[in-house]
Scaffold this active site. Structure first.
Site, mmCIF file in Angstrom:
data_model
loop_
_atom_site.group_PDB
_atom_site.id
_atom_site.type_symbol
_atom_site.label_atom_id
_atom_site.label_comp_id
_atom_site.label_asym_id
_atom_site.label_seq_id
_atom_site.Cartn_x
_atom_site.Cartn_y
_atom_site.Cartn_z
ATOM 1 N N HIS A 183 1.019 -1.026 0.071
ATOM 2 C CA HIS A 183 0.067 -0.055 -0.018
ATOM 3 C C HIS A 183 0.894 1.355 0.023
ATOM 4 O O HIS A 183 0.599 2.252 -0.683
ATOM 5 C CB HIS A 183 -0.867 -0.021 1.164
ATOM 6 C CG HIS A 183 -1.874 1.093 1.212
ATOM 7 N ND1 HIS A 183 -2.705 1.467 2.360
ATOM 8 C CD2 HIS A 183 -2.390 1.999 0.258
ATOM 9 C CE1 HIS A 183 -3.658 2.212 2.045
ATOM 10 N NE2 HIS A 183 -3.240 2.615 0.836
ATOM 11 N N GLU A 186 2.699 1.613 -3.298
ATOM 12 C CA GLU A 186 1.736 2.085 -4.401
ATOM 13 C C GLU A 186 1.432 3.702 -4.481
ATOM 14 O O GLU A 186 1.378 4.251 -5.274
ATOM 15 C CB GLU A 186 0.034 1.681 -4.152
ATOM 16 C CG GLU A 186 -0.947 2.203 -5.024
ATOM 17 C CD GLU A 186 -2.287 2.170 -4.186
ATOM 18 O OE1 GLU A 186 -2.856 3.197 -4.193
ATOM 19 O OE2 GLU A 186 -2.707 1.233 -3.606
ATOM 20 N N GLU A 259 4.878 9.130 3.146
ATOM 21 C CA GLU A 259 3.847 8.311 2.602
ATOM 22 C C GLU A 259 3.552 7.159 3.487
ATOM 23 O O GLU A 259 2.297 6.605 3.850
ATOM 24 C CB GLU A 259 4.057 7.570 1.210
ATOM 25 C CG GLU A 259 4.131 8.836 0.138
ATOM 26 C CD GLU A 259 2.864 9.436 0.019
ATOM 27 O OE1 GLU A 259 1.771 8.817 0.132
ATOM 28 O OE2 GLU A 259 3.278 10.587 -0.507
ATOM 29 N N GLU A 281 -4.436 6.969 6.811
ATOM 30 C CA GLU A 281 -5.657 6.253 5.938
ATOM 31 C C GLU A 281 -5.995 4.993 6.797
ATOM 32 O O GLU A 281 -7.009 4.928 7.179
ATOM 33 C CB GLU A 281 -5.314 6.233 4.707
ATOM 34 C CG GLU A 281 -6.199 5.384 3.944
ATOM 35 C CD GLU A 281 -5.597 5.139 2.432
ATOM 36 O OE1 GLU A 281 -6.225 4.028 1.927
ATOM 37 O OE2 GLU A 281 -4.676 5.776 1.883
#
Length: 367
Positions: A183, A186, A259, A281
């Site tokens: 993730h 990505e 990130e 997230e």
């Protein structure tokens, strides 16, 4: 508006008190409301059907549409009387999507053998091996499966008379823990690359390209990067950006911090906090009881394989991810030999193969 009100002479001639008991019951306000509600629902369903089927217009059959008759009765009041509501029918959209002007009509209209004979004449076929071909009659398309000789990458080419051209590259990315490497990676590969050294090319493409789809998705065992556009030049530009991003990303330890996760302090008197795009997230995901229940079920069902861990990342485990493991994961899995590529649309097959070979040719086959 779907239907408009019209006043007709014949709806004004019958006073309410002259109607028999059965007629008055038939036209009672409660029944009128029920009938109108039913017809409104039918019209709403028709509108939904238009959106789902791509119908170009509604066509009314019967007399001019009307909603209510506002005539005063002899009793001095104005009961609402249902006027004629037309029955709507759907007309299918018969517009034929034009080709971009580059794909040959033979690519769709001829047999697979003739398509293969045409493709095999292209010089780029020295770099590829055609492993399978099939004509899908239901969609009027020819599907060709190629293998890149040098890297072993598989490319599926779907030629169809659709101007909305699509591309996608997928990598097998099975994680062995819940640090969320697939993730985070990505997100990270779309933060600049060798040919496109800008901070966020993904955001720039969303703002400036003519894309009809632009995204990336992480699954438990794979990561997908699909794009689409109706403009050929814009489409190939999107393919270039995505191919360079996944194979040559400008990832650094700072990319992981941004990130993935990093320490954050807002007040020197308070303890350090974890922050990061994916970390934040997934905190939101894990705040849902349904998400936690689903995760625990998978852990119980698959205790010893990749489906038992969270490829998206568990906020408790994400801070355990190191730069060395993050960089090694990309080197191991983001390789042409571990990829599956597809094209769909009306652009030429040889142009697709040439574009992909310009990126794959610098790699060697990997076991």
């Amino acid at each position: 508006a779907i239907c408009t009100s019209h006043t007709r002479a014949d709806t004004l001639s019958s006073p309410w008190k002259r109607e028999p008991q059965a007629a008055r019951k038939k036209h009672s306000p409660a029944r009128i409301i029920m009938v109108l509600s039913l017809r409104s629902n039918l019209i709403a369903l028709a509108v939904a059907a238009e959106c789902a089927t791509g119908a170009s217009a509604f066509h009314a059959a019967g007399p001019a549409p009307a909603r209510f008759s506002p005539a005063l009765s002899a009793a001095g009041r104005a009961p609402l009387r249902p006027a004629t509501i037309p029955i709507f029918s759907l007309k299918k959209n018969t517009r034929v999507m034009p080709l971009s002007g580059l794909a040959s009509s033979k690519m769709v209209a001829t047999s697979p053998d003739e398509v293969i004979a045409e493709i095999m004449k292209a010089p780029i076929m020295d770099k590829y091996e055609l492993t399978r071909s099939e004509k899908v009659e239901e969609y009027g398309t020819n599907v060709l499966l190629f293998t890149h000789k040098k890297t072993g990458a598989e490319i599926m080419s779907v030629t169809v008379p659709d101007e909305n051209k699509c591309f996608g590259i997928t990598f097998r990315t099975p994680p062995d823990d819940s640090t969320g490497i697939p993730h985070i990676l990505e997100h990270s590969v779309l933060c600049g690359s060798r040919k496109y050294p800008v901070k966020e090319p993904f955001v720039e493409l969303l703002k400036g390209s003519m894309q009809t789809f632009l995204n990336a998705m992480t699954y438990p065992d794979r990561t997908c990067y699909p794009v689409a556009s109706q403009n050929l030049k814009d489409f190939y530009n999107l393919v270039n950006v995505y191919m360079d991003s996944v194979l040559h990303p400008a990832i650094t330890p700072w990319t992981l911090k941004q990130e993935g996760w990093h320490y954050d302090i807002e007040d020197a008197s308070k303890p350090l906090k974890y922050k990061g795009v994916v970390y934040n997230e997934m905190k939101g995901v894990y705040s849902s009881p349904d998400s936690i229940h689903s995760r625990k079920c998978k852990e119980a069902l698959f205790p010893d394989n990749t489906y038992g861990v969270d490829s998206g990342g568990d906020p408790v485990v994400i801070p355990q991810l190191t730069w060395e493991k993050f960089e090694g994961f990309h080197k191991k899995f983001y390789h042409p030999s571990n990829s599956r590529i597809f094209f769909y649309g009306d652009d030429p097959v040889d142009a697709r193969l040439e574009l992909i070979d310009s990126y794959l040719d610098e790699f060697e086959a990997k076991p």
